[in-house]
Design a protein around this motif. Structure first.
Motif, PDB file in Angstrom:
ATOM      1  N   THR A  92      33.963  40.439  26.200  1.00 26.46           N
ATOM      2  CA  THR A  92      34.604  39.979  27.435  1.00 26.46           C
ATOM      3  C   THR A  92      34.639  41.021  28.537  1.00 26.46           C
ATOM      4  O   THR A  92      34.768  40.665  29.716  1.00 26.46           O
ATOM      5  N   GLY A  93      34.574  42.296  28.186  1.00 23.01           N
ATOM      6  CA  GLY A  93      34.736  43.336  29.180  1.00 23.01           C
ATOM      7  C   GLY A  93      36.185  43.716  29.414  1.00 23.01           C
ATOM      8  O   GLY A  93      36.486  44.534  30.289  1.00 23.01           O
ATOM      9  N   ILE A  94      37.100  43.138  28.645  1.00 23.47           N
ATOM     10  CA  ILE A  94      38.517  43.474  28.764  1.00 23.47           C
ATOM     11  C   ILE A  94      38.799  44.729  27.954  1.00 23.47           C
ATOM     12  O   ILE A  94      38.521  44.787  26.761  1.00 23.47           O
ATOM     13  N   SER A  95      39.354  45.729  28.616  1.00 24.95           N
ATOM     14  CA  SER A  95      39.737  46.957  27.917  1.00 24.95           C
ATOM     15  C   SER A  95      41.257  47.038  27.903  1.00 24.95           C
ATOM     16  O   SER A  95      41.892  47.102  28.951  1.00 24.95           O
ATOM     17  N   ARG A  96      41.834  47.009  26.715  1.00 27.79           N
ATOM     18  CA  ARG A  96      43.286  47.049  26.606  1.00 27.79           C
ATOM     19  C   ARG A  96      43.669  48.015  25.487  1.00 27.79           C
ATOM     20  O   ARG A  96      42.855  48.309  24.606  1.00 27.79           O
ATOM     21  N   PRO A  97      44.891  48.485  25.509  1.00 30.32           N
ATOM     22  CA  PRO A  97      45.308  49.443  24.478  1.00 30.32           C
ATOM     23  C   PRO A  97      45.341  48.811  23.089  1.00 30.32           C
ATOM     24  O   PRO A  97      45.672  47.636  22.932  1.00 30.32           O
ATOM     25  N   THR A  98      44.980  49.592  22.097  1.00 29.14           N
ATOM     26  CA  THR A  98      45.106  49.155  20.710  1.00 29.14           C
ATOM     27  C   THR A  98      45.417  50.380  19.852  1.00 29.14           C
ATOM     28  O   THR A  98      45.071  51.502  20.214  1.00 29.14           O
ATOM     29  N   LYS A  99      46.055  50.145  18.733  1.00 28.73           N
ATOM     30  CA  LYS A  99      46.401  51.256  17.851  1.00 28.73           C
ATOM     31  C   LYS A  99      45.742  51.138  16.489  1.00 28.73           C
ATOM     32  O   LYS A  99      45.912  52.001  15.632  1.00 28.73           O
ATOM     33  N   ASP A 100      44.990  50.026  16.276  1.00 28.01           N
ATOM     34  CA  ASP A 100      44.409  49.853  14.954  1.00 28.01           C
ATOM     35  C   ASP A 100      43.002  49.274  15.063  1.00 28.01           C
ATOM     36  O   ASP A 100      42.450  49.101  16.144  1.00 28.01           O
ATOM     37  N   LEU A 101      42.462  48.965  13.921  1.00 24.69           N
ATOM     38  CA  LEU A 101      41.079  48.529  13.780  1.00 24.69           C
ATOM     39  C   LEU A 101      41.073  47.367  12.804  1.00 24.69           C
ATOM     40  O   LEU A 101      41.776  47.389  11.800  1.00 24.69           O
ATOM     41  N   ASP A 150      46.979  34.477  20.142  1.00 24.43           N
ATOM     42  CA  ASP A 150      45.627  34.921  20.487  1.00 24.43           C
ATOM     43  C   ASP A 150      44.852  33.883  21.298  1.00 24.43           C
ATOM     44  O   ASP A 150      43.633  34.002  21.459  1.00 24.43           O
ATOM     45  N   GLY A 151      45.550  32.875  21.819  1.00 25.27           N
ATOM     46  CA  GLY A 151      44.866  31.868  22.627  1.00 25.27           C
ATOM     47  C   GLY A 151      44.219  32.453  23.863  1.00 25.27           C
ATOM     48  O   GLY A 151      43.180  31.962  24.327  1.00 25.27           O
ATOM     49  N   GLY A 152      44.809  33.508  24.410  1.00 25.39           N
ATOM     50  CA  GLY A 152      44.183  34.165  25.553  1.00 25.39           C
ATOM     51  C   GLY A 152      42.841  34.773  25.196  1.00 25.39           C
ATOM     52  O   GLY A 152      41.882  34.703  25.970  1.00 25.39           O
ATOM     53  N   ASP A 153      42.753  35.367  24.011  1.00 26.57           N
ATOM     54  CA  ASP A 153      41.467  35.905  23.544  1.00 26.57           C
ATOM     55  C   ASP A 153      40.442  34.793  23.373  1.00 26.57           C
ATOM     56  O   ASP A 153      39.268  34.953  23.712  1.00 26.57           O
ATOM     57  N   VAL A 154      40.893  33.664  22.827  1.00 27.63           N
ATOM     58  CA  VAL A 154      39.977  32.539  22.594  1.00 27.63           C
ATOM     59  C   VAL A 154      39.341  32.084  23.908  1.00 27.63           C
ATOM     60  O   VAL A 154      38.110  31.953  24.014  1.00 27.63           O
ATOM     61  N   VAL A 155      40.154  31.842  24.918  1.00 28.84           N
ATOM     62  CA  VAL A 155      39.595  31.325  26.169  1.00 28.84           C
ATOM     63  C   VAL A 155      38.801  32.395  26.910  1.00 28.84           C
ATOM     64  O   VAL A 155      37.815  32.077  27.595  1.00 28.84           O
ATOM     65  N   HIS A 156      39.174  33.658  26.762  1.00 25.27           N
ATOM     66  CA  HIS A 156      38.393  34.708  27.410  1.00 25.27           C
ATOM     67  C   HIS A 156      37.010  34.836  26.782  1.00 25.27           C
ATOM     68  O   HIS A 156      36.014  35.048  27.495  1.00 25.27           O
ATOM     69  N   VAL A 157      36.922  34.720  25.462  1.00 21.86           N
ATOM     70  CA  VAL A 157      35.604  34.764  24.814  1.00 21.86           C
ATOM     71  C   VAL A 157      34.786  33.536  25.211  1.00 21.86           C
ATOM     72  O   VAL A 157      33.578  33.639  25.473  1.00 21.86           O
ATOM     73  N   MET A 158      35.431  32.375  25.269  1.00 21.76           N
ATOM     74  CA  MET A 158      34.720  31.170  25.722  1.00 21.76           C
ATOM     75  C   MET A 158      34.193  31.347  27.144  1.00 21.76           C
ATOM     76  O   MET A 158      33.078  30.912  27.466  1.00 21.76           O
ATOM     77  N   LEU A 159      34.984  31.981  27.991  1.00 17.11           N
ATOM     78  CA  LEU A 159      34.577  32.168  29.383  1.00 17.11           C
ATOM     79  C   LEU A 159      33.428  33.155  29.504  1.00 17.11           C
ATOM     80  O   LEU A 159      32.429  32.883  30.184  1.00 17.11           O
ATOM     81  N   ARG A 160      33.547  34.295  28.836  1.00 15.44           N
ATOM     82  CA  ARG A 160      32.623  35.392  29.058  1.00 15.44           C
ATOM     83  C   ARG A 160      31.414  35.390  28.123  1.00 15.44           C
ATOM     84  O   ARG A 160      30.433  36.074  28.384  1.00 15.44           O
ATOM     85  N   ALA A 161      31.513  34.627  27.025  1.00 16.15           N
ATOM     86  CA  ALA A 161      30.398  34.616  26.061  1.00 16.15           C
ATOM     87  C   ALA A 161      30.040  33.194  25.655  1.00 16.15           C
ATOM     88  O   ALA A 161      29.509  32.980  24.558  1.00 16.15           O
ATOM     89  N   HIS A 162      30.287  32.233  26.526  1.00 19.22           N
ATOM     90  CA  HIS A 162      30.035  30.823  26.195  1.00 19.22           C
ATOM     91  C   HIS A 162      28.582  30.575  25.830  1.00 19.22           C
ATOM     92  O   HIS A 162      28.277  29.737  24.961  1.00 19.22           O
ATOM     93  N   ARG A 171      34.703  24.290  33.665  1.00 13.59           N
ATOM     94  CA  ARG A 171      34.690  23.292  32.599  1.00 13.59           C
ATOM     95  C   ARG A 171      33.314  23.068  32.010  1.00 13.59           C
ATOM     96  O   ARG A 171      33.167  22.678  30.851  1.00 13.59           O
ATOM     97  N   ASP A 172      32.284  23.331  32.814  1.00  7.97           N
ATOM     98  CA  ASP A 172      30.929  23.106  32.323  1.00  7.97           C
ATOM     99  C   ASP A 172      30.482  24.167  31.320  1.00  7.97           C
ATOM    100  O   ASP A 172      29.397  24.050  30.740  1.00  7.97           O
ATOM    101  N   LYS A 173      31.300  25.183  31.077  1.00  4.53           N
ATOM    102  CA  LYS A 173      30.946  26.203  30.088  1.00  4.53           C
ATOM    103  C   LYS A 173      31.038  25.649  28.663  1.00  4.53           C
ATOM    104  O   LYS A 173      30.431  26.192  27.743  1.00  4.53           O
ATOM    105  N   VAL A 174      31.806  24.585  28.479  1.00  4.57           N
ATOM    106  CA  VAL A 174      31.918  23.931  27.166  1.00  4.57           C
ATOM    107  C   VAL A 174      31.010  22.708  27.176  1.00  4.57           C
ATOM    108  O   VAL A 174      31.082  21.892  28.091  1.00  4.57           O
ATOM    109  N   PRO A 175      30.151  22.548  26.180  1.00  6.66           N
ATOM    110  CA  PRO A 175      29.214  21.415  26.169  1.00  6.66           C
ATOM    111  C   PRO A 175      29.942  20.077  26.201  1.00  6.66           C
ATOM    112  O   PRO A 175      30.948  19.874  25.526  1.00  6.66           O
TER     113      PRO A 175
END
Length: 264
Positions: free
Chosen positions: A44-53, A147-159, A193-197
């Motif tokens: 997605t190109g989103i860079s956010r803080p994380t403490k784990d893997l 994690d719904g925000g992650d779901v829609v961001h991946v759909m948007l940026r990697a559809h 909306r056209d990003k989803v078949p």
């Protein structure tokens, strides 16, 4: 693949821990997939803080990974033998995940067949494909984490990289959850909306229409605990709904063990 971004680790010690963990994972030769925030950032190109893997692997390999790190002096925990172990050093850890917490997401060969590769800390590592990344996050809907925000961001940026047929196959039994996320995407991004078949939305809406013609189920069921066991506990314990999963009590002595010496 070229990652669009990487997460920001909380401090220098976290960076050192992740670097060492990746070095050891590559050195041990056990197949693994990079997932979680690192994968979301990459697609997605989103860079956010994380403490784990988050490390995904086959069920047959998770014990091998834990054993390898234990032999190297790390602490390990088997948090839930149905899906999750941890590798710990000091204040830092990474999760070793081999299924979904609700039993819907066993990690098998197909995950590796469709994985991508990217460079991380000088290594070529396999990263979870965007199709499986969406699947891995669809059921993360707890009071304290959604994690719904992650779901829609991946759909948007990697559809264009999502295999929508495969995603539907993954979520076949729980197609309504996929429909919810697609409607959420449409509402958040009306111009996209056209990003989803169209065929996928048509298929799910047709299923919904057919379902509406059926009589109500005879057994009272609450699937809410597939999202959050805690938030929907009252439904099962007091309101008479059948559960679709369960959570046992901590084994005897676990709290004392953690207080006195932590994990194995």
């Amino acid at each position: 693949m070229e990652a669009k971004a990487a997460p920001t680790l909380t401090d220098a010690s976290a960076e050192a821990f992740v670097r060492e963990a990746i070095d050891e994972l590559v050195a041990c030769g056990i197949p693994f997939l990079l997932a979680g925030t690192f994968a979301v950032s990459a697609y997605t190109g989103i860079s956010r803080p994380t403490k784990d893997l988050d490390i995904f692997c086959r069920a047959g390999d998770y014990a091998r990974i834990l054993a390898h790190f234990k032999a190297k002096g790390y602490e390990i925990e088997v948090e839930d033998d149905r899906w999750l172990g941890k590798v710990i050093r000091g204040d830092h850890f990474f999760d070793v995940i081999f299924a979904g917490s609700n039993g819907t997401m066993p990690i098998g060969d197909a995950w590796f067949d469709h994985a991508r590769q990217m460079e991380l800390n000088g290594h070529q590592v396999r990263i979870i494909a965007p199709t499986e990344l969406v699947w891995s996050k669809c059921f993360v809907q707890l009071r304290h984490r959604y994690d719904g925000g992650d779901v829609v961001h991946v759909m948007l940026r990697a559809h264009d990289q999502i295999d929508w047929h495969r995603l539907l196959n993954h979520m076949e039994v729980h197609w309504e959850v996929l429909l919810i996320h697609l409607l959420n995407f449409r509402w958040i991004y009306p111009t996209e909306r056209d990003k989803v078949p169209e065929w996928l939305l048509d298929e799910l809406l047709d299923r919904l229409q057919a379902q509406r013609q059926l009589p109500l189920p005879q057994m009272k069921i609450c699937r809410g605990r597939m999202f959050s066991r805690v938030d929907f506990e009252i439904d099962v314990k007091e309101w008479g709904f059948a559960d679709v999963g369960g959570e046992g009590e901590p084994r005897e002595g676990i709290e004392k063990e953690r207080t006195e010496g932590g994990s194995a």
